[in-house]
Motif scaffolding. Sequence first.
Motif, PDB file in Angstrom:
ATOM      1  N   LEU A  96       8.420  14.630  25.281  1.00  0.00           N
ATOM      2  CA  LEU A  96       7.767  14.240  24.179  1.00  0.00           C
ATOM      3  C   LEU A  96       6.577  15.005  23.946  1.00  0.00           C
ATOM      4  CD1 LEU A  96       8.537  11.114  23.116  1.00  0.00           C
ATOM      5  CD2 LEU A  96       9.520  11.816  25.162  1.00  0.00           C
ATOM      6  N   LEU A 102       7.419   7.404  26.540  1.00  0.00           N
ATOM      7  CA  LEU A 102       8.704   7.607  26.045  1.00  0.00           C
ATOM      8  C   LEU A 102       8.808   6.415  25.134  1.00  0.00           C
ATOM      9  CD1 LEU A 102      11.592   8.552  26.662  1.00  0.00           C
ATOM     10  CD2 LEU A 102      11.964   6.859  28.061  1.00  0.00           C
ATOM     11  N   TRP A 105      10.070   7.848  21.755  1.00  0.00           N
ATOM     12  CA  TRP A 105      11.029   8.925  21.901  1.00  0.00           C
ATOM     13  C   TRP A 105      11.711   8.882  20.250  1.00  0.00           C
ATOM     14  CZ3 TRP A 105      16.023   7.753  20.592  1.00  0.00           C
ATOM     15  CH2 TRP A 105      16.542   6.519  20.462  1.00  0.00           C
ATOM     16  N   SER A 109      10.549  13.292  20.032  1.00  0.00           N
ATOM     17  CA  SER A 109      11.426  13.890  21.054  1.00  0.00           C
ATOM     18  C   SER A 109      11.721  15.406  20.539  1.00  0.00           C
ATOM     19  CB  SER A 109      12.706  13.193  21.175  1.00  0.00           C
ATOM     20  OG  SER A 109      12.687  11.990  21.817  1.00  0.00           O
ATOM     21  N   THR A 135      16.951  15.077  20.618  1.00  0.00           N
ATOM     22  CA  THR A 135      16.825  14.644  22.168  1.00  0.00           C
ATOM     23  C   THR A 135      18.246  14.839  22.783  1.00  0.00           C
ATOM     24  OG1 THR A 135      16.018  12.770  23.513  1.00  0.00           O
ATOM     25  CG2 THR A 135      17.456  12.201  21.411  1.00  0.00           C
TER      26      THR A 135
END
Length: 386
Positions: A96, A102, A105, A109, A135
């Motif tokens: 990140l 997170l 995300w 990401s 990601t």
Amino acid sequence: MLVVIKMHGYIFCTLLILLPLSSSCNIDVDCSLNGICQSNKCICDSPWTGSTCSLLNQEAVKFPQGYGQSPNLTSWGGSILTDPLTGQHHLFVSTLTNSCPLLYWQTNSRIDHAVSDTITGPYQFKDVAVSTWATNPATIALADGTYAIVHIGQGDGPPDGGEHCRNDIPLHSEHTNSTGSTIHISQSLSGPWEPLANNTLGSCNNPSPWQHKNGSLYIVCAHGDHHVLKKAASISGPWTDVSNITINHTNTHTYYEDPFLWIDSRNMWHLLMHSYNTKEDRTQCSNSTVSVHVFSKDGYEWKLGKEQPYTTQVAVEHHGGSYTITVATRERPKLLFSPSGSPSHLVTAVCSAPSCPDGPPTGCVDCKYEAWDYTLVSPLVSSHVS
């Protein structure tokens, strides 16, 4: 459970069998295709163990290791390749940007490249492999000597893209990103990584590629509530559907995602997946659902094992002994393999919190949005007696 398979324009239905736990077997399928049935007993391939060869036999880990522990930063699973010339290990890991947790995300990401002289790490940051937004990287060494990263997102943004995080973090609402998969290729594990021209894969959520020993490429993609197995002669495609696998979880509140595909030395097909139940108690996560093993003799008819291959319990080596920690969730599983073809390490994205009593109402799976998350590389026991 019902599995719907679509092939060559025809739709077939088959029953997805939940294997009962038993100390005896009649055929190899009773051993989860991770061993053979002899004299009504499963003889398991290493590192699988248990009465039905459905459990991964893990060694204790030694901290710090993996990625995100030294220094502490948010990471969420990755894929490892080893340079055949230098022996150095290369981790391509979901991170990140801008010190965000997170929770961000969906905007922050990217895929970082980190290296280590030992396969368990700790891995040290080297460079950005694929910029935002990207990601869940899945790496593969191709037959022509090049490398590919298959991932979610386009990776065409700036390396520091996304939000600039503050202390007033907004509430999280669950969302499934509809961005299709992109393939990046390189002549070297050190990059540079370039988007594959004329990518024919199309939309492929949580992709998992595997190269068959005959040279064919296979990939599993998530599409809504089902997964599709695709095939191509090369990474450029064209990709064709092989089978369409649907696991009916309507009445159980259990969901399946993050597939990892492999074909073993007996030519049996396997998927290791993250599994979670949104109705489980988030005040204690020691018995939370986190994993499932799905297997097939031919890639068309798949069966679902009943036991979890790995759990939220992680053994940690300490001063010659070990102790066990509970993590709220372990997701995005990926296996590494020894030269003989046996699984040697399990890579998972881990939420460090043992529970989240005041967290989201969806159970332990979403503790990850309010805690420190890192990437764990767990060694597997190379030999054992089942």
